[in-house]
Write a protein that holds these residues in place. Structure first.
Motif, short mmCIF file in Angstrom:
data_model
loop_
_atom_site.label_atom_id
_atom_site.label_comp_id
_atom_site.label_asym_id
_atom_site.label_seq_id
_atom_site.Cartn_x
_atom_site.Cartn_y
_atom_site.Cartn_z
N ASP A 1 0.92 -1.28 0.18
CA ASP A 1 -0.09 0.45 0.10
C ASP A 1 0.61 1.27 0.43
O ASP A 1 0.33 2.26 -0.17
N ALA A 2 1.99 1.20 1.05
CA ALA A 2 3.19 2.55 0.87
C ALA A 2 3.58 2.79 -0.62
O ALA A 2 3.66 3.82 -0.79
N MET A 3 3.58 1.49 -1.76
CA MET A 3 4.42 1.74 -2.74
C MET A 3 3.59 2.06 -3.36
O MET A 3 4.09 3.40 -4.71
N LEU A 4 1.84 2.23 -3.96
CA LEU A 4 1.04 2.83 -4.39
C LEU A 4 0.53 4.66 -3.78
O LEU A 4 -0.02 4.78 -5.34
N VAL A 5 1.42 4.57 -3.18
CA VAL A 5 1.18 6.17 -2.74
C VAL A 5 2.58 6.88 -3.29
O VAL A 5 2.79 8.41 -2.96
N GLU A 6 3.83 6.40 -3.27
CA GLU A 6 4.96 6.89 -3.01
C GLU A 6 5.02 7.50 -4.69
O GLU A 6 4.44 7.94 -5.66
N ARG A 7 6.37 9.18 -4.76
CA ARG A 7 5.92 9.72 -6.44
C ARG A 7 6.65 8.88 -7.47
O ARG A 7 6.51 8.55 -7.69
N ALA A 8 7.88 7.33 -6.81
CA ALA A 8 8.53 6.80 -7.76
C ALA A 8 7.00 5.89 -8.57
O ALA A 8 7.10 5.40 -9.81
N PHE A 9 6.05 5.98 -7.97
CA PHE A 9 4.87 5.23 -8.51
C PHE A 9 4.32 6.08 -9.50
O PHE A 9 3.62 5.57 -11.03
N ILE A 10 3.66 7.47 -9.28
CA ILE A 10 3.22 8.08 -10.02
C ILE A 10 3.88 8.21 -11.17
O ILE A 10 3.77 8.41 -12.34
N GLU A 11 5.36 8.12 -11.25
CA GLU A 11 6.16 8.65 -12.09
C GLU A 11 6.67 7.49 -13.58
O GLU A 11 6.58 7.44 -14.12
N ASN A 12 6.30 5.96 -12.10
CA ASN A 12 6.16 4.71 -13.52
C ASN A 12 5.62 3.45 -12.36
O ASN A 12 6.90 2.98 -11.66
N PRO A 13 4.35 3.37 -12.83
CA PRO A 13 4.30 2.38 -12.00
C PRO A 13 4.32 1.21 -12.35
O PRO A 13 3.65 0.34 -11.67
N TYR A 14 4.93 0.67 -13.24
CA TYR A 14 4.78 -0.71 -14.02
C TYR A 14 5.69 -1.68 -13.60
O TYR A 14 4.93 -2.45 -13.03
N PRO A 15 7.09 -0.91 -11.82
CA PRO A 15 7.55 -1.85 -11.44
C PRO A 15 6.61 -2.38 -10.09
O PRO A 15 6.62 -3.50 -9.68
N THR A 16 5.53 -1.10 -9.58
CA THR A 16 5.42 -1.60 -8.72
C THR A 16 3.70 -2.44 -9.20
O THR A 16 3.49 -3.53 -8.26
#
Length: 70
Positions: A11-26
């Motif tokens: 869940d924390a990964m879903l709200v990180e900036r990295a997810f917004i920039e590139n969601p595919y690794p998550t």
């Protein structure tokens, strides 16, 4: 085999900036660890495998309980 990841970490990964920039690794991590993920951060369920989505459409009981609640 990959080490388990807690639902809270996912869940924390879903709200990180990295997810917004590139969601595919998550998304790949979710598919590997929790393909049907209940996200408290989003207030929603995330279905990350096509076959799971198809199961839910063809046989709702496979995903949702008999009461219509996932």
């Amino acid at each position: 085999m990959m080490a388990p990841i807690s639902p809270q970490t996912l869940d924390a990964m879903l709200v990180e900036r990295a997810f917004i920039e590139n969601p595919y690794p998550t998304y790949a991590i979710l598919r590997a660890h929790d393909p049907v993920h209940e996200s408290e951060a989003w207030g929603a369920w995330l279905l990350t495998r096509l076959e799971v989505c198809g199961d839910g459409m063809q046989v709702p009981e496979a995903v949702w309980g008999g009461d219509g609640v996932l």
